[in-house]
Design an enzyme around this catalytic site. Structure first.
Site, PDB file in Angstrom:
ATOM      1  N   HIS A   1      -2.354   9.625   9.692  1.00  0.00           N
ATOM      2  CA  HIS A   1      -1.836   7.870  10.130  1.00  0.00           C
ATOM      3  C   HIS A   1      -1.579   7.091   9.027  1.00  0.00           C
ATOM      4  O   HIS A   1      -1.482   5.850   9.319  1.00  0.00           O
ATOM      5  CB  HIS A   1      -2.657   7.140  11.365  1.00  0.00           C
ATOM      6  CG  HIS A   1      -2.686   8.274  12.445  1.00  0.00           C
ATOM      7  ND1 HIS A   1      -3.581   8.405  13.648  1.00  0.00           N
ATOM      8  CD2 HIS A   1      -1.599   9.310  13.041  1.00  0.00           C
ATOM      9  CE1 HIS A   1      -3.703   9.070  14.451  1.00  0.00           C
ATOM     10  NE2 HIS A   1      -2.536   9.596  14.070  1.00  0.00           N
TER      11      HIS A   1
ATOM     12  N   CYS B   1      13.230  -1.399  -5.357  1.00  0.00           N
ATOM     13  CA  CYS B   1      14.629  -1.883  -5.536  1.00  0.00           C
ATOM     14  C   CYS B   1      13.987  -3.321  -5.609  1.00  0.00           C
ATOM     15  O   CYS B   1      15.510  -4.423  -5.480  1.00  0.00           O
ATOM     16  CB  CYS B   1      14.717  -1.499  -3.786  1.00  0.00           C
ATOM     17  SG  CYS B   1      14.180  -1.624  -2.128  1.00  0.00           S
TER      18      CYS B   1
HETATM   19  C1  BJW Z   1     -18.330   7.087  17.058  1.00  0.00           C
HETATM   20  C2  BJW Z   1     -19.601   6.768  16.110  1.00  0.00           C
HETATM   21  C3  BJW Z   1     -20.491   6.991  15.444  1.00  0.00           C
HETATM   22  C4  BJW Z   1     -18.079   5.937  17.455  1.00  0.00           C
HETATM   23  N1  BJW Z   1     -19.768   8.861  15.097  1.00  0.00           N
HETATM   24  N2  BJW Z   1     -18.845   8.796  16.671  1.00  0.00           N
HETATM   25  C5  BJW Z   1       3.850   7.789  26.135  1.00  0.00           C
HETATM   26  C6  BJW Z   1       3.846   6.486  26.001  1.00  0.00           C
HETATM   27  C7  BJW Z   1       4.874   7.234  24.649  1.00  0.00           C
HETATM   28  C8  BJW Z   1       4.114   7.207  23.447  1.00  0.00           C
HETATM   29  C9  BJW Z   1       3.404   8.702  24.009  1.00  0.00           C
HETATM   30  C10 BJW Z   1       2.913   8.388  25.175  1.00  0.00           C
HETATM   31  N3  BJW Z   1       2.448  10.010  25.590  1.00  0.00           N
HETATM   32  C11 BJW Z   1       2.102  10.240  23.998  1.00  0.00           C
HETATM   33  C12 BJW Z   1       2.551   9.793  23.078  1.00  0.00           C
HETATM   34  C13 BJW Z   1       2.875  10.121  21.803  1.00  0.00           C
HETATM   35  C14 BJW Z   1       1.827   8.561  20.982  1.00  0.00           C
HETATM   36  C15 BJW Z   1       0.157   8.400  22.222  1.00  0.00           C
HETATM   37  O1  BJW Z   1      -0.656   9.460  21.372  1.00  0.00           O
HETATM   38  N4  BJW Z   1       0.236   7.263  22.512  1.00  0.00           N
HETATM   39  C16 BJW Z   1      -1.514   7.818  23.584  1.00  0.00           C
HETATM   40  C17 BJW Z   1      -1.942   5.879  23.526  1.00  0.00           C
HETATM   41  C18 BJW Z   1      -1.169   8.583  24.225  1.00  0.00           C
HETATM   42  N5  BJW Z   1       1.555   9.100  19.609  1.00  0.00           N
HETATM   43  C19 BJW Z   1       2.725   8.777  18.875  1.00  0.00           C
HETATM   44  O2  BJW Z   1       3.347   8.054  19.411  1.00  0.00           O
HETATM   45  C20 BJW Z   1       2.568   9.517  17.589  1.00  0.00           C
HETATM   46  N6  BJW Z   1       3.603   9.751  16.925  1.00  0.00           N
HETATM   47  C21 BJW Z   1       4.374  11.224  17.693  1.00  0.00           C
HETATM   48  O3  BJW Z   1       3.497  11.574  18.540  1.00  0.00           O
HETATM   49  O4  BJW Z   1       5.367  11.063  17.690  1.00  0.00           O
HETATM   50  C22 BJW Z   1       6.570  12.083  17.690  1.00  0.00           C
HETATM   51  C23 BJW Z   1       7.533  11.662  16.670  1.00  0.00           C
HETATM   52  C24 BJW Z   1       7.220  12.694  16.814  1.00  0.00           C
HETATM   53  C25 BJW Z   1       9.035  13.110  15.588  1.00  0.00           C
HETATM   54  C26 BJW Z   1       9.514  11.773  14.974  1.00  0.00           C
HETATM   55  C27 BJW Z   1       9.266  10.298  15.489  1.00  0.00           C
HETATM   56  C28 BJW Z   1       8.562  10.668  16.711  1.00  0.00           C
HETATM   57  C29 BJW Z   1       2.022   8.083  16.499  1.00  0.00           C
HETATM   58  C30 BJW Z   1       0.478   7.573  17.240  1.00  0.00           C
HETATM   59  C31 BJW Z   1      -0.321   7.127  15.798  1.00  0.00           C
HETATM   60  C32 BJW Z   1      -1.174   6.761  16.157  1.00  0.00           C
HETATM   61  N7  BJW Z   1      -1.487   4.954  15.224  1.00  0.00           N
HETATM   62  C33 BJW Z   1      -2.685   4.355  15.429  1.00  0.00           C
HETATM   63  C34 BJW Z   1      -2.696   3.480  14.533  1.00  0.00           C
HETATM   64  C35 BJW Z   1      -2.607   3.620  12.966  1.00  0.00           C
HETATM   65  C36 BJW Z   1      -2.793   2.671  12.230  1.00  0.00           C
HETATM   66  C37 BJW Z   1      -4.097   1.576  12.125  1.00  0.00           C
HETATM   67  O5  BJW Z   1      -5.280   1.833  11.377  1.00  0.00           O
HETATM   68  O6  BJW Z   1      -3.830   1.263  13.020  1.00  0.00           O
HETATM   69  O7  BJW Z   1      -3.716   5.066  14.579  1.00  0.00           O
HETATM   70  S1  BJW Z   1      -3.124   4.249  16.905  1.00  0.00           S
HETATM   71  C38 BJW Z   1      -4.708   4.430  16.578  1.00  0.00           C
HETATM   72  O8  BJW Z   1      -5.831   5.207  17.629  1.00  0.00           O
HETATM   73  C39 BJW Z   1      -5.239   4.780  15.426  1.00  0.00           C
HETATM   74  C40 BJW Z   1      -6.117   5.875  15.070  1.00  0.00           C
HETATM   75  O9  BJW Z   1      -5.989   6.479  13.860  1.00  0.00           O
HETATM   76  C41 BJW Z   1      -5.475   6.507  16.452  1.00  0.00           C
HETATM   77  C42 BJW Z   1      -6.850   7.150  16.926  1.00  0.00           C
HETATM   78  O10 BJW Z   1      -7.641   6.378  17.190  1.00  0.00           O
HETATM   79  P1  BJW Z   1      -9.347   6.986  17.343  1.00  0.00           P
HETATM   80  O11 BJW Z   1     -10.055   7.253  15.938  1.00  0.00           O
HETATM   81  O12 BJW Z   1      -9.750   8.581  18.181  1.00  0.00           O
HETATM   82  O13 BJW Z   1     -10.458   5.497  18.174  1.00  0.00           O
HETATM   83  P2  BJW Z   1     -10.903   4.798  19.080  1.00  0.00           P
HETATM   84  O14 BJW Z   1     -11.504   3.841  18.415  1.00  0.00           O
HETATM   85  O15 BJW Z   1     -10.326   5.944  20.163  1.00  0.00           O
HETATM   86  O16 BJW Z   1     -12.739   5.975  19.040  1.00  0.00           O
HETATM   87  C43 BJW Z   1     -13.235   5.988  18.289  1.00  0.00           C
HETATM   88  C44 BJW Z   1     -13.906   7.684  18.850  1.00  0.00           C
HETATM   89  O17 BJW Z   1     -15.892   7.906  17.857  1.00  0.00           O
HETATM   90  C45 BJW Z   1     -15.113   6.859  19.575  1.00  0.00           C
HETATM   91  O18 BJW Z   1     -15.090   8.078  21.467  1.00  0.00           O
HETATM   92  C46 BJW Z   1     -16.080   6.471  19.863  1.00  0.00           C
HETATM   93  O19 BJW Z   1     -17.039   7.527  21.334  1.00  0.00           O
HETATM   94  C47 BJW Z   1     -16.813   7.214  18.382  1.00  0.00           C
HETATM   95  N8  BJW Z   1     -17.529   6.947  17.949  1.00  0.00           N
HETATM   96  N9  BJW Z   1     -18.983   5.121  16.402  1.00  0.00           N
HETATM   97  C48 BJW Z   1     -19.438   9.480  15.891  1.00  0.00           C
HETATM   98  N10 BJW Z   1     -21.177   6.258  14.732  1.00  0.00           N
HETATM   99 ZN    ZN Z   2      11.974  -0.951  -1.530  1.00  0.00          ZN
END
Ligand code: BJW
Ligand code: ZN
Length: 227
Positions: free
Chosen positions: A106, A136
């Site tokens: 990401h 650029c």
């Molecule tokens: C602990 C703890 C402790 C707490 N010890 N554990 C319907 C409509 C439109 C799109 C879609 C759709 N259905 C699916 C999609 C695809 C979409 C998607 O997944 N959407 C869902 C919401 C449904 N995905 C995308 O769009 C991706 N791209 C894609 O599919 O591209 C297709 C493509 C192909 C070819 C060309 C063009 C396109 C991209 C996804 C990008 C996600 N971006 C973000 C932001 C990144 C930048 C930033 O950081 O700001 O990524 S969103 C956010 O969520 C971030 C994270 O990496 C990601 C995941 O979050 P994470 O890490 O799981 O955090 P939490 O808070 O959810 O969970 C934390 C966990 O830790 C919890 O379970 C806690 O219990 C635990 N925890 N403390 C151990 N101490």
């Molecule tokens: Zn540039």
């Protein structure tokens, strides 16, 4: 090819003081996802999005890797070439702990992407105010992170690595976002042993051979000591 592939998410950095997304006190409580984590949100209000990422870049710079990051780095040191970390996190805490094979699917806070020339470059300051691209000269730098609807980085290589690994571990992620959340199915299908180490259980645990619930700073050092 790595024998052990580890997918990490925001939960592994939580005990370093970095906010997760979906917790009650998480980042999505203060910000609407569509405002700060989509290309459309950025086009509508770049200043808001720059403020969001500039603040997070500063928070990460002030944070330190925790025992979970350090345990994974220690595992790689003990088993050179065997460990690949695939992280959804845009912080650099795995690298600062000492891990050398880290794929940021990401993107990274420490990188900027020029929308004019396409260059990606190391970036450690603020992006608010529209600094010029060193390549650029355009004032077109955005955070080099992957928003919803954008393609994640390095996916083909990651699918290959996951399909060939022996162990696939998922640490500190809610499994709410694809394609990261679908990697466990690839691993399980290919015959890898799978494990979830997380604070809470996922809704669907069927693809995990082992589930270890608890804070990552406790569970991860104990888990990696077995390998
Ligand atoms: C602990 C703890 C402790 C707490 N010890 N554990 C319907 C409509 C439109 C799109 C879609 C759709 N259905 C699916 C999609 C695809 C979409 C998607 O997944 N959407 C869902 C919401 C449904 N995905 C995308 O769009 C991706 N791209 C894609 O599919 O591209 C297709 C493509 C192909 C070819 C060309 C063009 C396109 C991209 C996804 C990008 C996600 N971006 C973000 C932001 C990144 C930048 C930033 O950081 O700001 O990524 S969103 C956010 O969520 C971030 C994270 O990496 C990601 C995941 O979050 P994470 O890490 O799981 O955090 P939490 O808070 O959810 O969970 C934390 C966990 O830790 C919890 O379970 C806690 O219990 C635990 N925890 N403390 C151990 N101490
Ligand atoms: Zn540039």
């Amino acid at each position: 090819m790595a024998r052990i592939v580890v997918l990490t998410g925001a939960g592994i950095s939580a005990e370093s003081g970095i906010r997760t997304f979906r917790a009650v006190d998480g980042l999505w409580e203060d910000h609407r996802i569509e405002d700060v984590a989509t290309p459309e949100g950025y086009a509508a209000d770049p200043a808001l999005v720059h403020a969001f990422y500039d603040e997070r870049r500063r928070a990460v710079a002030a944070a330190e890797p925790n025992a979970a990051h350090l345990a994974l780095a220690g595992l790689e040191a003990r088993r050179p070439g065997d460990v690949l970390i695939v992280t959804q996190n845009i912080d650099d805490l795995h690298e600062r702990a000492g891990s050398t094979r880290v794929s940021h699917i990401h993107g990274e806070l420490g990188s900027a992407l020029c929308e004019a020339c396409g260059e990606r470059m190391p970036w450690h300051g603020d992006l608010a105010g529209g600094p010029r691209c060193p390549s650029c000269g355009a004032r077109a730098l955005r955070p080099d992170v992957v928003w919803f609807g954008e393609a994640v980085y390095g996916l083909d290589d990651i699918f290959d690595a996951v399909a060939l690994c022996e162990q696939f571990w998922v640490i500190g992620t809610s499994g709410a976002v694809t394609p990261a959340a679908s990697l466990v199915a690839v691993a399980a299908e290919a015959g890898a042993r799978t494990a979830l180490l997380n604070l809470d259980a996922h809704d669907d645990l069927r693809l995990f051979d082992d589930v270890v619930l608890g804070p990552a700073t406790v569970t991860v050092p104990e888990w990696v000591a077995r390998f």
